[in-house]
Each structure stands twice: as C-alpha cells, then as structure tokens.
Write a protein that holds these residues in place. Structure first.
Motif, mmCIF file in Angstrom:
data_model
loop_
_atom_site.group_PDB
_atom_site.id
_atom_site.type_symbol
_atom_site.label_atom_id
_atom_site.label_comp_id
_atom_site.label_asym_id
_atom_site.label_seq_id
_atom_site.Cartn_x
_atom_site.Cartn_y
_atom_site.Cartn_z
ATOM 1 N N UNK A 1 0.839 -1.206 0.000
ATOM 2 C CA UNK A 1 0.000 0.000 0.000
ATOM 3 C C UNK A 1 0.884 1.271 0.000
ATOM 4 N N UNK A 2 0.361 2.328 -0.604
ATOM 5 C CA UNK A 2 1.028 3.637 -0.560
ATOM 6 C C UNK A 2 0.267 4.508 0.440
ATOM 7 N N UNK A 3 0.988 5.131 1.337
ATOM 8 C CA UNK A 3 0.357 5.975 2.355
ATOM 9 C C UNK A 3 0.854 7.408 2.201
ATOM 10 N N UNK A 4 -0.098 8.331 2.120
ATOM 11 C CA UNK A 4 0.253 9.747 1.957
ATOM 12 C C UNK A 4 -0.383 10.535 3.093
ATOM 13 N N UNK A 5 0.423 11.334 3.769
ATOM 14 C CA UNK A 5 -0.121 12.192 4.838
ATOM 15 C C UNK A 5 0.315 13.633 4.636
ATOM 16 N N UNK A 6 -0.657 14.455 4.263
ATOM 17 C CA UNK A 6 -0.398 15.905 4.177
ATOM 18 C C UNK A 6 -1.249 16.637 5.210
ATOM 19 N N UNK A 7 -1.829 15.899 6.178
ATOM 20 C CA UNK A 7 -2.729 16.567 7.134
ATOM 21 C C UNK A 7 -2.023 16.988 8.408
ATOM 22 N N UNK A 8 -1.832 16.075 9.320
ATOM 23 C CA UNK A 8 -1.096 16.370 10.555
ATOM 24 C C UNK A 8 -0.337 15.106 10.956
ATOM 25 N N UNK A 9 0.887 15.304 11.466
ATOM 26 C CA UNK A 9 1.746 14.169 11.796
ATOM 27 C C UNK A 9 1.124 13.219 12.794
ATOM 28 N N UNK A 10 0.378 13.790 13.767
ATOM 29 C CA UNK A 10 -0.194 12.982 14.840
ATOM 30 C C UNK A 10 -1.245 11.982 14.370
ATOM 31 N N UNK A 11 -1.628 12.034 13.115
ATOM 32 C CA UNK A 11 -2.585 11.043 12.607
ATOM 33 C C UNK A 11 -1.931 9.668 12.494
ATOM 34 N N UNK A 12 -0.601 9.661 12.418
ATOM 35 C CA UNK A 12 0.114 8.387 12.250
ATOM 36 C C UNK A 12 0.952 8.105 13.488
ATOM 37 N N UNK A 13 0.862 6.871 13.990
ATOM 38 C CA UNK A 13 1.752 6.410 15.054
ATOM 39 C C UNK A 13 3.092 6.072 14.370
ATOM 40 N N UNK B 1 10.882 21.236 11.427
ATOM 41 C CA UNK B 1 10.439 21.649 10.092
ATOM 42 C C UNK B 1 10.543 23.183 9.974
ATOM 43 N N UNK B 2 10.715 23.622 8.782
ATOM 44 C CA UNK B 2 10.855 25.042 8.407
ATOM 45 C C UNK B 2 12.214 25.644 8.779
ATOM 46 N N UNK B 3 13.114 24.813 9.289
ATOM 47 C CA UNK B 3 14.440 25.337 9.641
ATOM 48 C C UNK B 3 15.501 24.569 8.861
ATOM 49 N N UNK C 1 8.774 19.112 4.193
ATOM 50 C CA UNK C 1 8.718 19.931 5.396
ATOM 51 C C UNK C 1 7.424 20.750 5.487
ATOM 52 N N UNK C 2 6.299 20.056 5.570
ATOM 53 C CA UNK C 2 4.980 20.693 5.724
ATOM 54 C C UNK C 2 4.794 21.832 4.712
ATOM 55 N N UNK C 3 4.779 21.470 3.457
ATOM 56 C CA UNK C 3 4.751 22.475 2.396
ATOM 57 C C UNK C 3 3.582 22.295 1.427
ATOM 58 N N UNK C 4 2.596 21.473 1.821
ATOM 59 C CA UNK C 4 1.456 21.244 0.930
ATOM 60 C C UNK C 4 0.762 22.536 0.523
#
Ligand code: NAI
Length: 326
Positions: A223-235, A263-265, A290-293
């Motif tokens: 499976x391919x997993x994509x997360x552009x929402x918030x890091x805490x959604x994934x353990x 991130x951002x640094x 780095x949270x750039x969506x």
C-alpha cells in the motif's frame, strides 16, 4: 492594530507586508517561533499571528490575557496547536478555514507520484549519467483503489484528482457529503481495500493515531500511504515497524508527529536528535517534506488576505466569520 507576527520567513513578508500597510496595521515581524520562551514578545501588541509549528498552551493564553493581547490570528486552517478551551472568554481565535484546498491536494498527488514512480531518485541518477532503471519500477494507478480519509475541502479536491487518474475512489468521513465521486465505506474496509491511502482529516482526540499497528495490519501489502494533514494522525513507531516488515510500497509524509522546531528550519549542519525521523530518512521508499502542501503563490496570497480581513473585522466590530470556538 499592532500585530506581533511570529515565525516570520522571507516568503511571509511578500504578501503580509504590503497588504498589512494597506489596512494600516503595524505588523512587527519576529523570526522566532511562538512558544513558552518567546511569548513575552507579545507585550504591547493587540494581536499575535502564528503558524502551524508555533503553539499557544493554557499558560501562554493567561500570559497573553495579562498582556491585554486581544486575538490570536492563525495563518492556517488547523488549530490543534492552540488550547482552544483555555482561550474561551480570554482571547479571540481567528483562522483561515480555506485558502486553496487544491494546493494541498495537488501536493498529495505529487507525493504519491514521486514515491510510486521514484522520479526523485531518477533525477539524482541521471544527473550523474547513471541511466540504469534497476530499482525504479513503479505501479499503474489506473483502476487501482484509492482510500481518502476525510472528505472536507482538501479531501474532495483530492478525490477529483484521483478520479482523473481513473482510480476507484473510496472514502471515509463521519460527516458524509453528497455529490462526490467516491463511495463511502467504513474505516476498516478502507484500510483493507485501498492500494493508496491519503489522509485529509484534522488532528483531534478521535483521529490521533488513526494509522496505528492494527490499521497497518489490516492494510494491503504494498500500500502507498500519503499524509499531508497532521503528523499525529500516524503512530510513527508503528509506521516504522510496518515499513521494516515490508508492508508499504511507499510513504509520502508532508507532516510528522514531532515536526515542531525541526520543520521550516535549516538543520543540515546538525545531528538529528529525533531517532524516528532519522530512521524514516534511511528508508528508501519514504519521502519526507517539510509541511509544504500549502506552499503555492495562490495559497500564500489567500492566507494573507483572510488573516488580515480577520484582523480588520475584529478591529472594526464586524462579524467574526472565521472565529474558532470550542
Ligand atoms: P475540512 O475541515 O474541510 O475537512 C476535514 C474533514 O475531516 C471533515 O469533513 C471532517 O468531517 C473530517 N473528519 C473529522 N474527523 C474524521 C474522522 N475521524 N475520520 C475521517 N474524517 C474525519 O479541512 P480541510 O481544509 O480539508 O483540511 C484537512 C486537514 O489538512 C486540516 O485539518 C489540516 O490538518 C491539513 N492541512 C495541511 C496543510 C499542509 O500544508 N500540509 C495545509 C492545510 C491543511
């Protein structure tokens, strides 16, 4: 209105500086992010303006209240970084609920295409005239099943994109919407049936670690997993275990549980203290950004416009249409 603008990057000023002047606001751009140590810098301002990796906890709300700061202007859609309950009756929270859902959805697809077709690796190879294709084989998306978790603004934009690739799209959301080209299923079914899973729900107590050991166990191999929402959604630890067991074809992460302060640094000269992040970076089929969506010209312009409209409404006693309330 005097606004203390935390976590300023050069690209923030492009829109905020000229637009702020048009409104007659006095914006003080501060490079430091907003946290326990820097909150004192808000003294003398009417409002603070913060982004996703700034935070304001209950203690900081009290400090702002004492300093007579009237508002927190979130230049983001998400507000999980502010103690909303503590802010009640003390300080007004205003956010940017929507700016360009397409910016984040398009970036989610960019991550998917990259981890699937490995264009980032091909780029590095061909620049060194390594024209070998070994290890670069991907998979067609055509007629595969994509599972979208969260069918709000970004999820819906993503569903349109996935349909454009002629995928079968299934989705899950406790508040289904009508008229979208995707079939609602329960979460378990989504995990079991999807070849691609893309997360588009907010982070809250109900969604924290929605991707965990048991959901990963239910997923298809490859499976391919994509997360552009918030890091805490994934353990993250469960994800790493799953990666090591060969569960995932590829993983694209624009967000990470412990991204704050990293991130951002530019941390390129430092040793990474976060072992999970360091481990993720060593896995060949993981791509971390780095949270750039959100990071398109259109989105940045819209963020500045709405943030300043929010401030203007507050200053002039107009209805606060973008107020965050518990
Ligand atoms: P939205 O509020 O329009 O949609 C969120 C959807 O998630 C809603 O339909 C809601 O019902 C649903 N939801 C809530 N709990 C759920 C659950 N347990 N399972 C499934 N769905 C659930 O928000 P929007 O604008 O689509 O943004 C989604 C998220 O994207 C934001 O919360 C934010 O965390 C993230 N984001 C990331 C950006 C980036 O640059 N990477 C930029 C902007 C937003």
């Amino acid at each position: 209105m005097k606004i203390a603008f935390y976590g300023t990057k050069p690209y923030d000023k492009i829109w905020f500086e000229p637009m702020g002047k048009e409104y007659g606001f006095d914006i003080h751009f501060i490079e430091a992010s907003c946290n326990q140590e820097t909150i004192f810098m808000a003294k003398g301002y009417d409002a603070i303006c913060i982004f996703v990796n700034d935070y304001v906890n209950a203690e900081m709300i009290d400090a702002l209240y004492e300093m007579k700061v009237k508002a927190i202007l979130l230049r983001s859609a998400g507000y999980n970084n502010v103690d909303v309950k503590a802010a009640e009756d003390k300080i007004v929270l205003l956010r940017v609920p929507s700016y360009s859902p397409e910016s984040v959805a398009e970036f989610s697809m960019a991550l998917l295409l990259t981890v699937n077709r490995l264009t980032h690796k091909a780029y590095n190879r061909t620049r060194e005239f390594n024209m070998s294709l070994n290890g670069l084989m991907g998979a067609d998306l055509f007629e595969k099943t994509a599972g979208v978790i969260g069918t709000g603004k970004i999820g819906q934009a993503m569903i349109k994109i996935l349909n454009g690739f002629q995928m079968r799209v299934i989705c899950h959301d406790p508040f289904p919407v009508e008229g979208i080209e995707a079939e609602y299923v329960d979460l378990e079914e989504l995990f079991e049936q999807s070849d691609v899973i893309s997360l588009h729900c907010p982070l809250n107590s109900g969604t924290k670690h929605i991707v965990n050991r048991s959901s990963i166990a239910a997923m298809k191999k490859g499976v391919y997993l994509i997360n552009t929402s918030r890091g805490g959604l994934i353990d993250t630890e469960a994800l790493i275990e799953g990666m090591l067991e060969g569960k995932f074809g590829g993983v694209g992460l624009d967000v990470y549980e412990e991204e704050e302060g990293v991130f951002y640094e530019d941390r390129s000269g430092e040793i990474i203290a976060d072992e999970n992040l360091a481990r993720l970076m060593t896995l060949p089929n993981v791509l971390v950004t780095s949270h750039m969506g959100f990071f398109t010209r259109e989105a940045m312009c819209a963020i500045a416009k709405t943030t300043l409209e929010n401030a203007y409404a507050l200053e002039n006693g107009l209805p606060l249409v973008n107020q965050v309330m518990k």
